[in-house]
Scaffold this active site. Sequence first.
Site, PDB file in Angstrom:
ATOM      1  CD  GLU A 119     -24.586  26.020 -67.656  1.00  0.00           C
ATOM      2  OE1 GLU A 119     -24.992  27.201 -66.973  1.00  0.00           O
ATOM      3  OE2 GLU A 119     -23.698  26.285 -68.341  1.00  0.00           O
ATOM      4  CG  HIS A 142     -27.257  23.953 -71.781  1.00  0.00           C
ATOM      5  ND1 HIS A 142     -27.375  24.592 -72.994  1.00  0.00           N
ATOM      6  CD2 HIS A 142     -26.121  23.541 -71.491  1.00  0.00           C
ATOM      7  CE1 HIS A 142     -26.023  24.959 -73.121  1.00  0.00           C
ATOM      8  NE2 HIS A 142     -25.248  24.489 -72.333  1.00  0.00           N
ATOM      9  CG  HIS A 144     -23.037  22.414 -76.265  1.00  0.00           C
ATOM     10  ND1 HIS A 144     -21.775  21.834 -75.708  1.00  0.00           N
ATOM     11  CD2 HIS A 144     -23.553  22.964 -75.237  1.00  0.00           C
ATOM     12  CE1 HIS A 144     -21.882  22.167 -74.463  1.00  0.00           C
ATOM     13  NE2 HIS A 144     -22.606  23.007 -74.111  1.00  0.00           N
ATOM     14  CG  HIS A 214     -22.808  27.677 -73.921  1.00  0.00           C
ATOM     15  ND1 HIS A 214     -22.485  28.090 -72.465  1.00  0.00           N
ATOM     16  CD2 HIS A 214     -22.608  26.525 -74.090  1.00  0.00           C
ATOM     17  CE1 HIS A 214     -22.585  26.950 -71.831  1.00  0.00           C
ATOM     18  NE2 HIS A 214     -22.601  25.882 -72.589  1.00  0.00           N
TER      19      HIS A 214
HETATM   20  P1  13P Z   1     -22.611  19.966 -66.855  1.00  0.00           P
HETATM   21  O1  13P Z   1     -21.777  18.647 -66.800  1.00  0.00           O
HETATM   22  O2  13P Z   1     -21.976  20.607 -65.250  1.00  0.00           O
HETATM   23  O3  13P Z   1     -23.837  19.513 -66.878  1.00  0.00           O
HETATM   24  O4  13P Z   1     -22.063  20.875 -67.631  1.00  0.00           O
HETATM   25  C1  13P Z   1     -22.260  20.860 -69.134  1.00  0.00           C
HETATM   26  C2  13P Z   1     -22.584  22.211 -70.093  1.00  0.00           C
HETATM   27  O5  13P Z   1     -23.110  22.005 -71.309  1.00  0.00           O
HETATM   28  C3  13P Z   1     -22.277  23.572 -69.184  1.00  0.00           C
HETATM   29  O6  13P Z   1     -22.745  24.329 -69.706  1.00  0.00           O
HETATM   30 ZN    ZN Z   2     -23.133  23.908 -72.043  1.00  0.00          ZN
END
Ligand code: 13P
Ligand code: ZN
Length: 269
Positions: A119, A142, A144, A214
């Site tokens: 990302e 970022h 989840h 996401h």
């Molecule tokens: P990376 O392992 O490349 O950081 O990706 C994780 C992710 O949450 C992608 O949206």
């Molecule tokens: Zn992600």
Amino acid sequence: MKSILEGRTALRAEVEKTAEVAGYLWQNGWAERNGGNITVNVTHLVDNDIRQLPAISEQRPIGITLPALRGCYFYCKGTGKRMRDLARQPMENGSIIRIQEDCASYVIIADQPVLPTSELPSHLAVHARLIESGSPYKATVHTHPIELVAMSHHRPFLGKDVLTNILWSMIPETKAFCPLGLGIVPYALPGSNALAESTLRELEDYDVVLWEKHGVFAKGLDAMDAFDQIDVLSKSAKIYLSAKAMGFVPEGMTEAQMKEMTAAFHLPR
Ligand code: 13P
Ligand code: ZN
């Protein structure tokens, strides 16, 4: 092998704080496998010796050109690396990169050639904008979060500020500590420039945005500050869902109660 953090108290403290946040993401159940990523602008913590360090990777394209980032340094989670591992070993599951003169590529300089997160376009586009606008913010996160991602699967919640108002009304602190609310970014392919562009646009008005189906993406003074804003929103989402699980739609604070918060805490709206 000697780590770049040795003898550098401020840089070490910043990386260790980021590792602490990575642990919280995992403990919250927001970071399955390699889920989520963190980048921190550490340019202000970089000394002349670091500037002289040779690259330990090939020059690699960012995917976009970001003139504001020329010569900047970032600590980045590694792509495919786990938050729960980064929490214990930040320099084995992340690395420090230097943006090249062309502003369109980077090299890794320490400690190991761990490739940065997929990302990176979203993270770096936001960092460039923060620098251009003179913002004191240095970190982007970022992750989840389960309940917020679940809410992003419901079309009526994706209208402008629909979720902001629901989440603010669940508990007074959410409005106080996430005063700009939650922006919405329509679904786009993970790691894509399209996702980076819409994230950048939406973060003009918010500190935290929801990536449809996401995750969330937040900016803050440091990783802890970005985490806190996600955490208060997630708390509100959990309260909403707990009420629904008990069989009722939560009443929420009234308009008047929300206005009273705005005045008492000197909030922007
Ligand atoms: P990376 O392992 O490349 O950081 O990706 C994780 C992710 O949450 C992608 O949206
Ligand atoms: Zn992600």
